[in-house]
Design a protein around this motif. Structure first.
Motif, PDB file in Angstrom:
ATOM      1  N   ASN A  73       0.823  -1.212   0.000  1.00 35.49           N
ATOM      2  CA  ASN A  73       0.000   0.000   0.000  1.00 35.49           C
ATOM      3  C   ASN A  73       0.857   1.261   0.000  1.00 35.49           C
ATOM      4  OD1 ASN A  73      -2.466  -1.474   0.135  1.00 35.49           O
ATOM      5  ND2 ASN A  73      -2.049  -1.832   2.305  1.00 35.49           N
ATOM      6  N   ARG A  76       2.430   1.688  -3.472  1.00 37.34           N
ATOM      7  CA  ARG A  76       1.473   2.139  -4.487  1.00 37.34           C
ATOM      8  C   ARG A  76       1.164   3.625  -4.393  1.00 37.34           C
ATOM      9  NH1 ARG A  76      -2.429  -2.852  -3.608  1.00 37.34           N
ATOM     10  NH2 ARG A  76      -1.640  -4.322  -5.161  1.00 37.34           N
ATOM     11  N   GLN A  77       1.374   4.199  -3.198  1.00 35.37           N
ATOM     12  CA  GLN A  77       1.127   5.637  -3.046  1.00 35.37           C
ATOM     13  C   GLN A  77       2.009   6.456  -3.986  1.00 35.37           C
ATOM     14  OE1 GLN A  77       1.643   6.575   1.131  1.00 35.37           O
ATOM     15  NE2 GLN A  77       0.256   4.945   1.740  1.00 35.37           N
ATOM     16  N   ILE A 100      -9.822  12.353  -2.018  1.00 35.03           N
ATOM     17  CA  ILE A 100     -10.004  11.257  -1.044  1.00 35.03           C
ATOM     18  C   ILE A 100      -8.685  10.588  -0.657  1.00 35.03           C
ATOM     19  CG2 ILE A 100     -10.695   9.573  -2.843  1.00 35.03           C
ATOM     20  CD1 ILE A 100     -12.448   8.281  -0.618  1.00 35.03           C
ATOM     21  N   ALA A 101      -7.858  10.251  -1.666  1.00 33.79           N
ATOM     22  CA  ALA A 101      -6.607   9.559  -1.325  1.00 33.79           C
ATOM     23  C   ALA A 101      -5.625  10.464  -0.568  1.00 33.79           C
ATOM     24  CB  ALA A 101      -5.969   8.957  -2.571  1.00 33.79           C
ATOM     25  N   LYS A 104      -7.163  10.668   3.040  1.00 35.97           N
ATOM     26  CA  LYS A 104      -7.223   9.431   3.832  1.00 35.97           C
ATOM     27  C   LYS A 104      -5.851   8.768   3.970  1.00 35.97           C
ATOM     28  CE  LYS A 104     -11.904   8.799   4.045  1.00 35.97           C
ATOM     29  NZ  LYS A 104     -12.688   8.637   5.246  1.00 35.97           N
ATOM     30  N   ILE A 105      -4.996   8.957   2.966  1.00 39.40           N
ATOM     31  CA  ILE A 105      -3.723   8.226   3.009  1.00 39.40           C
ATOM     32  C   ILE A 105      -2.555   9.144   3.357  1.00 39.40           C
ATOM     33  CG2 ILE A 105      -2.160   6.750   1.717  1.00 39.40           C
ATOM     34  CD1 ILE A 105      -4.684   6.080  -0.021  1.00 39.40           C
ATOM     35  N   MET A 153      -1.706  12.442  -5.604  1.00 40.74           N
ATOM     36  CA  MET A 153      -0.876  11.678  -4.660  1.00 40.74           C
ATOM     37  C   MET A 153       0.605  11.977  -4.863  1.00 40.74           C
ATOM     38  SD  MET A 153      -2.584   9.955  -2.472  1.00 40.74           S
ATOM     39  CE  MET A 153      -1.607   8.576  -1.876  1.00 40.74           C
TER      40      MET A 153
ATOM     41  N   ARG B 125      -7.104   0.640  -4.782  1.00 42.56           N
ATOM     42  CA  ARG B 125      -5.875   0.003  -4.311  1.00 42.56           C
ATOM     43  C   ARG B 125      -4.647   0.633  -4.954  1.00 42.56           C
ATOM     44  NH1 ARG B 125      -6.308  -4.637  -1.464  1.00 42.56           N
ATOM     45  NH2 ARG B 125      -4.305  -3.881  -0.690  1.00 42.56           N
ATOM     46  N   SER B 126      -4.769   1.028  -6.241  1.00 43.30           N
ATOM     47  CA  SER B 126      -3.605   1.603  -6.915  1.00 43.30           C
ATOM     48  C   SER B 126      -3.282   3.007  -6.396  1.00 43.30           C
ATOM     49  CB  SER B 126      -3.804   1.617  -8.432  1.00 43.30           C
ATOM     50  OG  SER B 126      -4.716   2.615  -8.798  1.00 43.30           O
ATOM     51  N   LEU B 127      -4.244   3.623  -5.690  1.00 45.92           N
ATOM     52  CA  LEU B 127      -3.948   4.910  -5.041  1.00 45.92           C
ATOM     53  C   LEU B 127      -3.235   4.689  -3.708  1.00 45.92           C
ATOM     54  CD1 LEU B 127      -7.301   6.783  -5.705  1.00 45.92           C
ATOM     55  CD2 LEU B 127      -5.061   7.500  -6.542  1.00 45.92           C
ATOM     56  N   GLY B 128      -3.152   3.434  -3.296  1.00 43.00           N
ATOM     57  CA  GLY B 128      -2.479   3.113  -2.043  1.00 43.00           C
ATOM     58  C   GLY B 128      -3.432   2.840  -0.895  1.00 43.00           C
ATOM     59  N   MET B 129      -4.743   2.776  -1.195  1.00 42.79           N
ATOM     60  CA  MET B 129      -5.697   2.496  -0.125  1.00 42.79           C
ATOM     61  C   MET B 129      -5.556   1.041   0.319  1.00 42.79           C
ATOM     62  SD  MET B 129      -9.274   4.294  -1.083  1.00 42.79           S
ATOM     63  CE  MET B 129      -9.379   5.951  -1.714  1.00 42.79           C
ATOM     64  N   THR B 130      -5.747   0.809   1.623  1.00 43.54           N
ATOM     65  CA  THR B 130      -5.733  -0.562   2.135  1.00 43.54           C
ATOM     66  C   THR B 130      -7.052  -1.236   1.747  1.00 43.54           C
ATOM     67  OG1 THR B 130      -6.739   0.159   4.182  1.00 43.54           O
ATOM     68  CG2 THR B 130      -4.332   0.087   4.127  1.00 43.54           C
ATOM     69  N   LEU B 133     -10.014   0.053   3.895  1.00 42.41           N
ATOM     70  CA  LEU B 133     -10.395   1.424   3.527  1.00 42.41           C
ATOM     71  C   LEU B 133     -11.140   1.422   2.192  1.00 42.41           C
ATOM     72  CD1 LEU B 133     -10.183   4.458   4.307  1.00 42.41           C
ATOM     73  CD2 LEU B 133      -8.107   4.567   2.935  1.00 42.41           C
TER      74      LEU B 133
END
Lengths: 240, 229
Positions: A73, A76-77, A100-101, A104-105, A153, B125-130, B133
């Motif tokens: 994860n 992938r960020q 959102i990303a 949240k991330i 991101m 998922r490709s944005l890095g979300m678990t 989430l």
């Protein structure tokens, strides 16, 4: 920046990637071409582990993506991915899709995330779409928003999986223009596409894949005017 | 006494009691549906987990609950379980109804989750979300929206099924109808009146559901244009 060694990928008995070795340097735009079924999309999807690899290694800035212990994860960020079908979140507005990303991330404040989103929308000329839902956008607009969502991101590398293949012909240009801008700004990009014009104009290097192998890689000028392999020649003669 | 007079007398005599009983019907339905939603979600997650033991567990649960008549489940919980732990009539009833609806909701949720395009998961998922989430912010909201018509249907069934807890002495609407008709010897008229109470409840619920569905609708150019005008 990315170093792929002996990458193999099978779906059951079907071996889609047979032995892929390639290096992608920082700020390089690498275009992957090849007939359908050649494994180019699978190759791209292995680069952010959307597909589990069968064997071989993928190093991204010395992180081994094929190591089961890494936090995928987190990796992938830093890897933006653009899909043929856009895959915007239909239950969220354009603005929410983008923020959102980061919120949240990356744990950015809403204010900060929104400021960044509006900057991106401004660049794309889509500010007036911020509060609308994806359903009301054209294909070209959707894909540009998808690119904005990935860029929010602040990725180190962007992967494009046939980004214009699902678009009406008149919308291909607007998406390619955004990608050209991105290349100019020095983004590292790996692009699977059938747009040979784009490959020629923007690509630093073109990779030709067939039947799970990289058959040939060269500068666009070299590859399009003097292809070395019979299969490259055959493919190019069909599409050019 | 003619028909109309009988109806009026029933309403005069039992109207308030029916209304009070209606609140019990509503609350036992509400509690049971909360239980059912939690159970349904958990077993839906089990079913989509691809973990063998969890999938089989969910299958077993659904098989048992779908295979048993609700009244058997209610009686079993009331008499069976309450010999071990003391459950109030209301709780035993609500739990039985919840366990029952939960099996159906699990299948509804599972179907709705699986109907969300795979690309949504891949994009998140490709944005890095678990995975959790992605499930909570991307997949479930879309799945819920798609599940609403089927959920509404199941909730209405749950509301009507709540009448069966009359048999374990919960004094909800149907149990009042039983008592009233035994007193007044006018079962036809009594159940007619009670029938209208149920219809009114279902109607209110349906309107509420339509409202929610409309609120969640983000679809289409027309809707977006309308919101701008």
């Amino acid at each position: 920046m990315i170093k792929v060694s002996n990458l193999k990928k099978s779906f059951g008995d079907l071996e889609v990637l047979k032995d892929i070795n390639v290096v992608i340097n920082q700020k390089e735009v690498v275009v992957v071409i090849g007939p359908s079924g050649s494994g180019k999309s699978t190759f791209l999807r292995c680069l952010n582990k959307l597909e589990e690899t069968t064997s071989g290694t993928i190093l991204l800035d010395n992180i081994n993506l094929t190591d089961k212990k890494i936090n995928i994860n987190k990796v992938r960020q830093d890897i933006g991915m653009i899909f043929q079908q856009f895959n915007l979140f239909p239950h969220k507005t354009v603005l929410e899709n983008i923020i959102i990303a980061p919120m949240k991330i990356r744990k950015k404040s809403r204010q900060e995330a929104e400021r960044m989103a509006y900057n991106l929308l401004e660049k794309l000329g889509l500010v007036e779409k911020a509060e609308t839902y994806p359903d009301s956008l054209s294909g070209g607009q959707k894909q540009r928003i998808a690119i904005a969502r990935a860029l929010a991101m602040e990725p180190k590398v962007m992967l494009f999986d046939e980004p214009t293949s699902a678009l009406d012909p008149e919308m291909v240009g607007e998406v390619l223009n955004v990608m050209k801008e991105l290349a100019k700004e020095g983004m590292t990009m790996v692009v699977v596409t059938h747009e040979m014009g784009f490959a020629r104009e923007v690509g630093d290097r073109v990779i030709f894949m067939d039947e799970g192998y990289i058959i040939e890689e060269a500068s666009p000028t070299q590859l399009f005017s003097k292809p070395q392999h019979e299969r490259t020649k055959a493919f190019l003669s069909k599409i050019l | 006494m003619n028909f109309i007079e009988s109806i009026v007398s029933i309403i005069q005599k039992h109207g308030t009691a029916f209304l009070e009983a209606t609140t019990i019907t509503i609350s036992i339905t509400a509690v049971s549906l909360v239980i059912a939603t939690v159970i349904g979600l958990v077993f839906a997650f089990f079913k989509v987990s691809n973990i063998w033991i969890l999938v089989k567990l969910a299958d077993l649960y659904i098989f048992i609950v779908r295979g048993l008549p609700l009244i058997v489940l209610i009686m079993f919980l009331y008499y069976g379980i309450s010999s071990v732990i003391v459950l109030s009539d209301f709780i035993a009833g609500a739990v039985a109804l919840g366990i029952h609806s939960g099996a159906y909701l699990a299948e509804i949720f599972r179907g709705a989750i699986q109907s969300v395009d795979r690309g949504q998961n891949e994009a998140a998922r490709s944005l890095g979300m678990t995975a959790p989430l992605t499930m909570s912010t991307i997949i479930l909201p879309q799945a819920f929206k798609r599940a609403i018509p089927a959920l509404g249907n199941q909730f209405i069934i749950g509301l009507k099924d709540s009448s069966l807890v009359a048999y374990i002495a919960v004094t909800e609407l149907f149990s009042h109808a039983l008592t009233a008709s035994a007193e007044n010897y006018m079962p036809f008229e009594t159940y007619l009146v009670v029938g209208f109470y149920y219809l009114a409840l279902v109607l209110i619920f349906t309107l509420l559901l339509n409202y929610v569905e409309n609120r969640l609708d983000t679809g289409g150019v027309a809707k977006n244009l309308k919101s701008k005008l």
